[in-house]
Design an enzyme around this catalytic site. Structure first.
Site, PDB file in Angstrom:
ATOM      1  N   ARG A 239       0.918  -1.127  -0.062  1.00  0.00           N
ATOM      2  CA  ARG A 239      -0.082  -0.140   0.158  1.00  0.00           C
ATOM      3  C   ARG A 239       0.813   1.283  -0.037  1.00  0.00           C
ATOM      4  O   ARG A 239       1.938   1.443   0.771  1.00  0.00           O
ATOM      5  CB  ARG A 239      -0.790   0.008   1.167  1.00  0.00           C
ATOM      6  CG  ARG A 239      -2.198  -0.961   1.144  1.00  0.00           C
ATOM      7  CD  ARG A 239      -3.205  -0.484   0.009  1.00  0.00           C
ATOM      8  NE  ARG A 239      -4.307  -1.201  -0.055  1.00  0.00           N
ATOM      9  CZ  ARG A 239      -4.647  -2.198  -0.889  1.00  0.00           C
ATOM     10  NH1 ARG A 239      -3.321  -2.661  -1.563  1.00  0.00           N
ATOM     11  NH2 ARG A 239      -5.655  -3.111  -0.659  1.00  0.00           N
ATOM     12  N   GLU A 268      -3.269   7.415  -4.790  1.00  0.00           N
ATOM     13  CA  GLU A 268      -3.670   6.807  -5.956  1.00  0.00           C
ATOM     14  C   GLU A 268      -5.212   7.632  -6.520  1.00  0.00           C
ATOM     15  O   GLU A 268      -5.874   7.588  -5.792  1.00  0.00           O
ATOM     16  CB  GLU A 268      -3.976   5.302  -5.868  1.00  0.00           C
ATOM     17  CG  GLU A 268      -2.647   4.610  -5.837  1.00  0.00           C
ATOM     18  CD  GLU A 268      -2.716   3.001  -5.723  1.00  0.00           C
ATOM     19  OE1 GLU A 268      -3.813   2.523  -5.862  1.00  0.00           O
ATOM     20  OE2 GLU A 268      -1.775   2.473  -5.008  1.00  0.00           O
ATOM     21  N   HIS A 286      -0.641  -0.217  -9.914  1.00  0.00           N
ATOM     22  CA  HIS A 286      -1.465  -1.134  -9.084  1.00  0.00           C
ATOM     23  C   HIS A 286      -1.712  -2.531  -9.860  1.00  0.00           C
ATOM     24  O   HIS A 286      -2.940  -2.732  -9.847  1.00  0.00           O
ATOM     25  CB  HIS A 286      -2.481  -0.659  -8.564  1.00  0.00           C
ATOM     26  CG  HIS A 286      -2.694  -0.976  -7.152  1.00  0.00           C
ATOM     27  ND1 HIS A 286      -3.276  -0.240  -6.014  1.00  0.00           N
ATOM     28  CD2 HIS A 286      -2.786  -2.394  -6.611  1.00  0.00           C
ATOM     29  CE1 HIS A 286      -3.491  -1.036  -4.777  1.00  0.00           C
ATOM     30  NE2 HIS A 286      -3.179  -2.365  -5.606  1.00  0.00           N
TER      31      HIS A 286
HETATM   32  C1  GLV Z   1      -4.691  -5.064  -3.969  1.00  0.00           C
HETATM   33  O1  GLV Z   1      -4.149  -4.287  -3.646  1.00  0.00           O
HETATM   34  C2  GLV Z   1      -5.453  -5.821  -3.039  1.00  0.00           C
HETATM   35  O2  GLV Z   1      -5.620  -5.509  -1.879  1.00  0.00           O
HETATM   36  O3  GLV Z   1      -6.109  -7.051  -3.344  1.00  0.00           O
END
Ligand code: GLV
Length: 321
Positions: A239, A268, A286
Site C-alpha cells: 500500500r 492513487e 497497481h
Molecule cells: C490489491 O491491492 C488488493 O488488496 O487486493
C-alpha cells in the site's frame, strides 16, 4: 421471495457477475472507472449487499446512506478502505479475497525488483528511442540480484511467497514483522528475523508486504531511507501510504538509494510530483494481482462472500473480523 439486492461498483470479471446474478438482484456500475461518490451513496440506499473495490471508501457516511446493508465484500485482499469496526457495530459482514492473489502478487514483486535492478524499463525506452548503437561495457549498468540480501517487511502470506522465490537467486533473506514466524516457516524459507533498523541497514533489496493501518502509515520515511544502503532498492507492492512518498522522491533524486519499484502510491491514482521523472524508479499502476486467472478467482471469491452472508447466512471463511 424477492432476491436480495446487491450493488457492484465497477466492471468485474464475467464469472463474478454470473455468480451474483444467480442469487441477487444486481445493480452494476459497469465501467472501468470508480463509481462517483454521489452515485455510490444513492445506489447503496436500497441494497442488502455491496461488492466494492479498494477505490471505494466504505465509511460512516456510506453506512448512514445504506440502512438495509448487511454485507460488504471487497474485490481485494486489502481492506484499509473499509471502516471495519463501524461495519461490525452495525452487524454488517465484511469479506475480502485472501489467498487467491498471493502467488501472483509475489511474482509481480519480483518483476518490479528485477526491472528496477536490471534497468529493464530504461532499456526498453532506450531501444524504442533508437539510442542503441551496439554493445557497450558501461551501458545501463544495474545491480546484481543473485547472492544479495533481501529484506522483507511484513511476513504474512505474500511476504513469505516472496521469500520462497529468493531461494532461486541464492539470496540471504531477512524479515521484519510485529510477530515472529514459526521456526519451521523460518527454516523452510531460509529467513531470519531482524529488527527493522537492522533489516534496513543490511538489505540490498527492501520489499514491503505489510498491511496498511495506523501503525504502518509512513513506516518508511526519510529517516528509514537514510538507514538503507546507497546501493539498495526499495520495492512496494503493498500500500502506498506505508512509504512517505515525498521523502522517497528526495531519496531517489539524490540517489540516497539506488532505485525503487513501485506498484502503489500514497494518493492513487496520483503520484507525488517529481516521482514520474525519477529515472531510477519503475512505476506500475497497481498491477500486482492483475492476471486473468487471479482476477477471475478474486471475482468469484468476492461474490461468494456475499452469497455466504446474504443467502447461506453463515460466517464466510473470508470474513475479516
Ligand atoms: C490489491 O491491492 C488488493 O488488496 O487486493
Amino acid at each position: 421471495m424477492a432476491k436480495p439486492r446487491v450493488l457492484v461498483t465497477r466492471r468485474v470479471p464475467r464469472e463474478c457477475l454470473e455468480l451474483l446474478k444467480k442469487h441477487f438482484d444486481v445493480e452494476h456500475y459497469d465501467r472501468g472507472t470508480a463509481i462517483p461518490r454521489r452515485r455510490l451513496l444513492k445506489s447503496v440506499r436500497d441494497k442488502d449487499g455491496l461488492l466494492c473495490l479498494l477505490t471505494d471508501r466504505i465509511d460512516a457516511e456510506l453506512l448512514a446512506a445504506a440502512p438495509r446493508l448487511k454485507a460488504v465484500s471487497t474485490f481485494s485482499v486489502g481492506y484499509d478502505h473499509i471502516d471495519v469496526p463501524a461495519c461490525k457495530a452495525r452487524g454488517i459482514n465484511v469479506t475480502n479475497t485472501p489467498g487467491v492473489l498471493t502467488e501472483s502478487t509475489a511474482d509481480f514483486t519480483w518483476a518490479l525488483l528485477m526491472a528496477a535492478a536490471r534497468r529493464v524499463v530504461e532499456g526498453d525506452a532506450f531501444m524504442r528511442g533508437g539510442k542503441f548503437k551496439g554493445w557497450d561495457p558501461l551501458m545501463l549498468l544495474g545491480g546484481d540480484v543473485h547472492g544479495k540480501t533481501l529484506g522483507i517487511i511484513g511476513f504474512g502470506r505474500i511476504g513469505q511467497a516472496v521469500a520462497k522465490r529468493a531461494g532461486g537467486f541464492s539470496m540471504r533473506v531477512l524479515y521484519y514483522d510485529t510477530r515472529r514466524a514459526a521456526p519451521e516457516a523460518e527454516k523452510a524459507l531460509g529467513a531470519r528475523f531482524a529488527p527493522l533498523k537492522e533489516l534496513l541497514r543490511e538489505s540490498d533489496f527492501v520489499s514491503v508486504h505489510t498491511v496498511l493501518d495506523e501503525s504502518t502509515r509512513h513506516l518508511l520515511d526519510g529517516k528509514a531511507f537514510r538507514l538503507m544502503k546507497r546501493s539498495a532498492y526499495l520495492i512496494n507492492a503493498a500500500r502506498g501510504p506505508i512509504l512517505d512518498e515525498k521523502a522517497l522522491v528526495r531519496a531517489l533524486k539524490s540517489e540516497r538509494i539506488r532505485g525503487a519499484g513501485l506498484d502503489v502510491y500514497e494518493r492513487e491514482p496520483r503520484t507525488m510530483p517529481g516521482l514520474a521523472s525519477c529515472r531510477n524508479a519503475v512505476l506500475a499502476p497497481h498491477l500486482a494481482s492483475a492476471t486473468v486467472e487471479t482476477r477471475r478467482r478474486m471475482g468469484v471469491m468476492a461474490a461468494s462472500g456475499l452469497v455466504d452472508a446474504l443467502i447461506c447466512k453463515a460466517r464466510s471463511p473470508y470474513a475479516v473480523s
